[in-house]
Design a protein around this motif. Structure first.
Motif, PDB file in Angstrom:
ATOM      1  N   UNK A 182      24.991  35.979  60.766  1.00 42.10           N
ATOM      2  CA  UNK A 182      24.325  34.755  60.328  1.00 42.10           C
ATOM      3  C   UNK A 182      23.711  34.998  58.952  1.00 42.10           C
ATOM      4  N   UNK A 183      24.266  34.336  57.960  1.00 44.28           N
ATOM      5  CA  UNK A 183      23.744  34.433  56.599  1.00 44.28           C
ATOM      6  C   UNK A 183      22.789  33.278  56.366  1.00 44.28           C
ATOM      7  N   UNK A 184      21.568  33.577  55.988  1.00 45.70           N
ATOM      8  CA  UNK A 184      20.557  32.541  55.799  1.00 45.70           C
ATOM      9  C   UNK A 184      20.036  32.583  54.373  1.00 45.70           C
ATOM     10  N   UNK A 185      19.549  31.444  53.924  1.00 48.19           N
ATOM     11  CA  UNK A 185      18.935  31.365  52.602  1.00 48.19           C
ATOM     12  C   UNK A 185      17.437  31.596  52.740  1.00 48.19           C
ATOM     13  N   UNK A 186      16.859  32.210  51.742  1.00 46.94           N
ATOM     14  CA  UNK A 186      15.422  32.428  51.764  1.00 46.94           C
ATOM     15  C   UNK A 186      15.030  33.671  52.528  1.00 46.94           C
ATOM     16  N   UNK A 187      13.754  33.710  52.931  1.00 50.03           N
ATOM     17  CA  UNK A 187      13.206  34.881  53.603  1.00 50.03           C
ATOM     18  C   UNK A 187      13.742  35.018  55.020  1.00 50.03           C
ATOM     19  N   UNK A 188      13.777  36.264  55.497  1.00 49.93           N
ATOM     20  CA  UNK A 188      14.173  36.564  56.869  1.00 49.93           C
ATOM     21  C   UNK A 188      13.204  37.615  57.418  1.00 49.93           C
ATOM     22  N   UNK A 189      13.118  37.772  58.725  1.00 57.33           N
ATOM     23  CA  UNK A 189      12.188  38.743  59.297  1.00 57.33           C
ATOM     24  C   UNK A 189      12.494  40.162  58.826  1.00 57.33           C
ATOM     25  N   UNK A 190      11.465  40.983  58.621  1.00 59.98           N
ATOM     26  CA  UNK A 190      11.693  42.386  58.253  1.00 59.98           C
ATOM     27  C   UNK A 190      12.364  43.147  59.386  1.00 59.98           C
ATOM     28  N   UNK A 191      12.938  44.307  59.052  1.00 61.93           N
ATOM     29  CA  UNK A 191      13.612  45.135  60.053  1.00 61.93           C
ATOM     30  C   UNK A 191      12.620  45.605  61.114  1.00 61.93           C
ATOM     31  N   UNK A 192      13.136  45.784  62.349  1.00 62.05           N
ATOM     32  CA  UNK A 192      12.281  46.208  63.461  1.00 62.05           C
ATOM     33  C   UNK A 192      13.122  46.485  64.696  1.00 62.05           C
ATOM     34  N   UNK A 193      12.482  47.093  65.690  1.00 64.73           N
ATOM     35  CA  UNK A 193      13.046  47.201  67.033  1.00 64.73           C
ATOM     36  C   UNK A 193      11.896  47.062  68.021  1.00 64.73           C
ATOM     37  N   UNK A 194      12.230  46.920  69.307  1.00 63.59           N
ATOM     38  CA  UNK A 194      11.206  46.716  70.320  1.00 63.59           C
ATOM     39  C   UNK A 194      10.610  45.328  70.318  1.00 63.59           C
ATOM     40  N   UNK A 195      11.205  44.364  69.575  1.00 64.44           N
ATOM     41  CA  UNK A 195      10.735  42.991  69.500  1.00 64.44           C
ATOM     42  C   UNK A 195      11.332  42.173  70.647  1.00 64.44           C
ATOM     43  N   UNK A 196      10.992  40.881  70.697  1.00 68.78           N
ATOM     44  CA  UNK A 196      11.560  39.969  71.696  1.00 68.78           C
ATOM     45  C   UNK A 196      11.833  38.615  71.045  1.00 68.78           C
ATOM     46  N   UNK A 197      12.819  37.893  71.611  1.00 73.65           N
ATOM     47  CA  UNK A 197      13.151  36.542  71.147  1.00 73.65           C
ATOM     48  C   UNK A 197      13.306  35.636  72.360  1.00 73.65           C
TER      49      UNK A 197
END
Length: 679
Positions: A182-197
């Motif tokens: 998924x290519x998005x314009x503008x800002x995106x969340x910083x890299x991470x692990x252990x997160x949830x969606x």
């Protein structure tokens, strides 16, 4: 583990605690990871970018999407995600993960699908798929007929000297079996692990996680929302005075009617000791096991209205509190299994207790209920199998349509009605034979899987699936290569899908331990010399003056403590005393199946839906069929939300010799309105 100090050096314990904290931090990184059989990594540590480039090169050799039947389940792993398909009630997707043998880490990026109806595994290969990782998260939505959304995760060099966190975002269409970045314009969340969606309407919410470097671990509390229609990420900036949960990872984030609910998680905070050692302050990390609960109120039309709302502490929370577990969502509940509680750090290391307890968290009631396996009740009534209500009716309609199409095709080639019927009967007999064979192979047991943490949980068609998990014995990590299923409606036992002995041989890092011990001995001698020097430089203080200073310090501490604790205590008291609102909607009865409950209360549930439409100003916008469908969905959600309470009542009544409760109003032919509603 460090050896006990025979000299009883008072500073030895602090050093051992610091060392064990260092080791446990390393273990936390390793517990999420697994290996890949497609790419062999040399024992010598490699440049992480070169390793990823090699994976990408091999991935480019796939020219099209293929699906291959596997003779055996996928290789053992941890840190993988097990996700129910939003497009097919018979599919579960297992993606990525890693293995670690005490010396080397190996990662996967394979996608495997398990068919719950046939008990078969298939491997899906694609020209364009995410690179190997673990600690990522996958969120299912109904977008485009059923889509899986993946964000983040981590990768490391074989010896875990360097770590890499991803910030890439992927979608997987369940029908076409294709990955798309998924290519998005503008800002995106910083890299991470252990997160949830979690998915809500046209939004995907991402929160929490951590970033790991060689020096420290940073826990994250930023909130991001992705719009599946506009394909844009938006970071939610909360008011400075607004409430918000503390940063953490490995928590539970479950869907809610108003947005999402959060429970638990783990984080570490740096603690600076008051005592000085060799002229330097002692800094160590302390683990925090979170037990708080939050409601995230969403608004897809105006993202500036998104807010966190602190909830009161959940009732009957598992005791002792535990980490290493994430709940699976099911009909307004969270299903929890396993976890670990770290009792205390001793001179020998970390004392941990692992669990195999089984809980359901009622999201609306904000209360935990223990789930207990029980044998089916023996009664004279003919039991009608309950499987999925509206979903099964839809499936039957689809099957009937396919049969009619097959009949038309057969008539077109000159087959008679009798021949067509015989062929259908033969196919049905074969399918029933296969189903019975599968049931015979997987006998139920009343014993839950052994204690573990970090197992992957998923609920599909009212059945809980438990995959893998980790257990620690001394310094060794044991990976479970197995998968189980539990019917959440019946709770009549555990079915073993597969269970294999783990073939990973643990490699003890004895040389590193020896070096650590030598370092400790050197530090001991240096510290003793420093202590002598410091002691010689200390000014002489009389006993009376020392006692006076201690008394003054204790008084200051006592005066300051209530001021710091009173606001927190008041807030907790206010949250605890929040009144519960009684639900006026129809309530299930003991021993009442979902079908019986809806048959008794269908008129009331349809009226509930009509009232909701009128309140929203949308009366007359739905036809009768849609209202009935919504009414059944609401009744089904209520039945599951009350399931644990009703089971407790059933147990009490069975102990009292009461087999079933029948309403006299229903028996005499009265209407199906809520005459027997429990108050």
């Amino acid at each position: 583990m460090a050896k006990k100090d025979k000299k009883k050096n008072p500073d030895k314990k602090a050093r051992v605690a610091e060392k064990s904290a260092r080791k446990s931090a390393q273990k936390e990184k390793k517990q999420i990871k697994k290996g890949s059989k497609d790419v062999i990594i040399d024992a010598d540590d490699q440049d992480i970018d070169a390793v990823l480039e090699e994976y990408a090169r091999k991935q480019a050799t796939f020219l099209k999407v293929t699906e291959t039947v596997l003779d055996t389940p996928p290789p053992v792993r941890s840190g993988a995600t097990l996700t129910p398909s939003p497009a097919n009630l018979n599919e579960l997707f297992l993606f990525a993960g890693e293995t670690f043998n005490g010396s080397l880490a190996t990662f996967f990026n394979d996608l495997n699908v398990y068919n719950t109806a046939t008990g078969t595994w298939r491997a899906i290969t694609s020209p364009n798929s995410p690179l190997p990782r673990s600690g990522h998260w996958v969120c299912p939505t109904q977008h485009s007929g059923g889509t899986l959304w993946l964000f983040g995760g981590e990768f490391s060099s074989p010896k875990q000297n360097t770590f890499y966190h991803y910030n890439d975002f992927w979608s997987f269409e369940c029908k076409s079996r294709e990955w798309s970045r998924v290519e998005v314009k503008g800002k995106a969340p910083p890299a991470r692990s252990g997160h949830r969606m979690v998915g809500w309407k046209n939004l995907i919410v991402l929160w929490g996680g951590f970033q790991d470097t060689s020096a420290s671990t940073k826990y994250m509390g930023d909130l991001w929302v992705f719009n599946t229609v506009q394909y844009t990420w938006t970071q939610i900036v909360l008011p400075a005075h607004g409430q918000r949960p503390d940063a953490r990872s490995s928590f539970s984030l479950l869907p809610h009617e108003q947005g999402a609910v959060l429970f638990g998680g783990y984080s570490k905070t740096k603690v600076t000791s008051a005592q000085k050692k060799g002229g330097k302050m002692q800094v160590s990390e302390m683990g925090n096991i979170h037990e708080d609960s939050w409601l995230l109120k969403l608004d897809q039309d105006d993202l500036s209205k998104i807010r966190w709302e602190r909830r009161k502490k959940p009732g009957m929370s598992p005791n002792p509190k535990r980490v290493g577990v994430t709940m699976a969502a099911h009909k307004g509940r969270g299903i929890m299994f396993g976890g670990v509680h770290d009792k205390a750090e001793t001179d020998e290391g970390l004392d941990s207790i692992f669990f195999n307890e089984f809980f359901a968290w009622g999201v609306d009631k904000n209360r935990f209920f223990p789930l207990v396996l029980r044998k089916p009740r023996q009664n004279n009534k003919k039991v009608v199998e309950q499987r999925g209500g509206r979903r099964d009716r839809g499936r039957e309609a689809e099957e009937e349509l396919l049969r009619n199409l097959a009949r038309l095709e057969a008539e077109a080639v000159g087959k008679s009605a009798e021949e067509i019927q015989e062929e259908e009967d033969r196919k049905k007999a074969e399918e029933e034979k296969e189903r019975l064979a599968l049931l015979q192979q997987a006998e139920l047991t009343m014993v839950l899987p052994s204690p573990r943490m970090h197992c992957a949980l998923a609920v599909q068609d009212d059945v809980l699936y438990i995959y893998g998990g980790t257990f620690e014995k001394d310094d060794q990590e044991i990976l479970f290569d197995e998968m189980y299923a539990i019917d959440l409606g019946k709770l009549d036992g555990v079915r073993t899908i597969f269970s294999r002995k783990t073939e990973i041989e643990w490699v003890d890092s004895e040389s590193e331990d020896d070096e650590d011990d030598e370092d400790d001995d050197e530090e001991d001698s240096e510290d003793e010399e420093e202590e002598v020097e410091v002691e010689a430089k200390k000014p002489k203080i009389s006993e009376e003056e020392l006692a006076a200073r201690r008394a003054e310090k204790a008084k200051k501490k006592a005066d300051a403590a209530p001021k710091a604790e009173e606001p927190v205590a008041a807030e907790e008291e206010e949250l605890e005393e929040a009144p519960e609102v009684e639900d006026p909607r129809p309530h299930p009865r003991p021993f009442e199946s979902l079908r019986e409950f809806y048959a008794r209360t269908s008129v009331e549930w349809q009226q509930v839906i009509l009232d909701e439409l009128e309140f929203k100003g949308k009366s007359g916008t739905k036809i009768i069929k849609e209202i009935r469908s919504d009414a059944f969905d609401a009744a089904e959600e209520k039945w599951w939300a009350c399931r644990e309470e009703i089971r407790a009542l059933e147990d009490e009544q069975e102990e009292a010799g009461i087999g079933e409760v029948v309403s006299l109003a229903d028996k005499s032919g009265a209407g199906a309105g809520g005459a027997g509603r429990r108050r």
